[in-house]
Write a protein that holds these residues in place. Structure first.
Motif, PDB file in Angstrom:
ATOM      1  N   ALA A  59       0.833  -1.205   0.000  1.00  0.00           N
ATOM      2  CA  ALA A  59       0.000   0.000   0.000  1.00  0.00           C
ATOM      3  C   ALA A  59       0.869   1.258   0.000  1.00  0.00           C
ATOM      4  O   ALA A  59       0.570   2.235  -0.686  1.00  0.00           O
ATOM      5  CB  ALA A  59      -0.932   0.006   1.209  1.00  0.00           C
ATOM      6  N   GLU A  60       1.959   1.231   0.772  1.00  0.00           N
ATOM      7  CA  GLU A  60       2.864   2.383   0.815  1.00  0.00           C
ATOM      8  C   GLU A  60       3.524   2.605  -0.548  1.00  0.00           C
ATOM      9  O   GLU A  60       3.652   3.742  -1.006  1.00  0.00           O
ATOM     10  CB  GLU A  60       3.931   2.180   1.891  1.00  0.00           C
ATOM     11  CG  GLU A  60       3.409   2.280   3.305  1.00  0.00           C
ATOM     12  CD  GLU A  60       4.446   1.896   4.350  1.00  0.00           C
ATOM     13  OE1 GLU A  60       4.413   2.486   5.439  1.00  0.00           O
ATOM     14  OE2 GLU A  60       5.278   1.000   4.071  1.00  0.00           O
TER      15      GLU A  60
ATOM     16  N   LYS B   7      -4.739   6.201  -0.161  1.00  0.00           N
ATOM     17  CA  LYS B   7      -4.533   6.640   1.222  1.00  0.00           C
ATOM     18  C   LYS B   7      -5.434   5.843   2.168  1.00  0.00           C
ATOM     19  O   LYS B   7      -5.004   5.408   3.243  1.00  0.00           O
ATOM     20  CB  LYS B   7      -4.826   8.142   1.362  1.00  0.00           C
ATOM     21  CG  LYS B   7      -3.698   9.031   0.917  1.00  0.00           C
ATOM     22  CD  LYS B   7      -4.123  10.485   1.017  1.00  0.00           C
ATOM     23  CE  LYS B   7      -3.279  11.179   2.043  1.00  0.00           C
ATOM     24  NZ  LYS B   7      -3.584  12.616   2.121  1.00  0.00           N
TER      25      LYS B   7
ATOM     26  N   LEU C  54      -4.100   2.408   2.598  1.00  0.00           N
ATOM     27  CA  LEU C  54      -2.977   2.410   3.535  1.00  0.00           C
ATOM     28  C   LEU C  54      -3.483   2.435   4.979  1.00  0.00           C
ATOM     29  O   LEU C  54      -2.971   1.717   5.838  1.00  0.00           O
ATOM     30  CB  LEU C  54      -2.059   3.607   3.269  1.00  0.00           C
ATOM     31  CG  LEU C  54      -0.844   3.746   4.186  1.00  0.00           C
ATOM     32  CD1 LEU C  54       0.059   2.529   4.055  1.00  0.00           C
ATOM     33  CD2 LEU C  54      -0.075   5.008   3.856  1.00  0.00           C
TER      34      LEU C  54
ATOM     35  N   THR D 167      -2.844  -0.458   7.660  1.00  0.00           N
ATOM     36  CA  THR D 167      -2.242  -0.149   8.951  1.00  0.00           C
ATOM     37  C   THR D 167      -3.140  -0.626  10.088  1.00  0.00           C
ATOM     38  O   THR D 167      -2.663  -1.205  11.060  1.00  0.00           O
ATOM     39  CB  THR D 167      -2.008   1.379   9.073  1.00  0.00           C
ATOM     40  OG1 THR D 167      -1.280   1.822   7.939  1.00  0.00           O
ATOM     41  CG2 THR D 167      -1.223   1.720  10.309  1.00  0.00           C
TER      42      THR D 167
END
Length: 181
Positions: free
Chosen positions: A125-126, A161, A164, A168
């Motif tokens: 994702a990053e 975003k 991500l 997380t």
């Protein structure tokens, strides 16, 4: 008498300056893909070899010919009387390449970052978010990669975003569950 001597002097200088058409070939250990540059350094005349390395250039006694190519060591030859009598000069050029015995790269993270691969410890994702935000020179129509701008206009950047954040949160939830299990 002076007129005759002057005429003889001018005639000898004129005939002494005549350049003959010198023929030859340039060869190497490997096949030459690009033409070799042949320059008569003395007269400034310049020619390039043909497909099979053949060339023709005007030269006279004591002219200096230079044979150069990016892949080979430049060679300079001074035209001698035997070369002029044969009317031929064949040249062999030596390779200019250096073969490395070993190449050792100590810091791969620095190398990857310098090549544009970014950090190698990023999550998927990053990496996607990082790539979607790029405004850099590239191969687009304008010569600039417009990915960052297009991703922001289309909403893809915002979606990445959110992805991500979810990634997380999932990692934190898994970590939380393992801590209390």
């Amino acid at each position: 008498m002076r007129a005759i001597l002057f005429l003889l002097f001018v005639t000898s200088v004129c005939f002494g300056q005549d350049r003959k058409l010198l023929k030859g070939t340039v060869s190497t250990q490997h096949e030459i893909t690009d033409p070799v540059r042949v320059v008569n350094v003395t007269s400034g005349e310049e020619v390039y070899t043909g497909r099979k390395g053949s060339y023709q250039i005007k030269a006279k006694l004591n002219d200096v010919l230079s044979f150069s190519h990016i892949e080979f060591i430049e060679q300079k030859i001074t035209i001698s009387d035997p070369i002029l009598k044969r009317n031929r000069l064949d040249i062999f050029l030596s390779s200019n390449m250096t073969v490395l015995k070993e190449l050792y790269i100590d810091k791969t993270d620095t190398l990857n970052a310098s090549l544009g691969f970014g950090k190698m410890d990023m999550t998927p994702a990053e990496k996607s978010l990082y790539a979607s935000n790029q405004f850099s020179p590239g191969e687009g129509v304008t010569g600039v990669m417009l990915d960052g701008l297009l991703n922001r206009l289309s909403g893809r950047h915002k979606m990445l975003k959110n992805w991500l954040k979810l990634e997380t949160n999932e990692t934190n939830v898994k970590k939380f569950k393992t801590d209390f299990s």
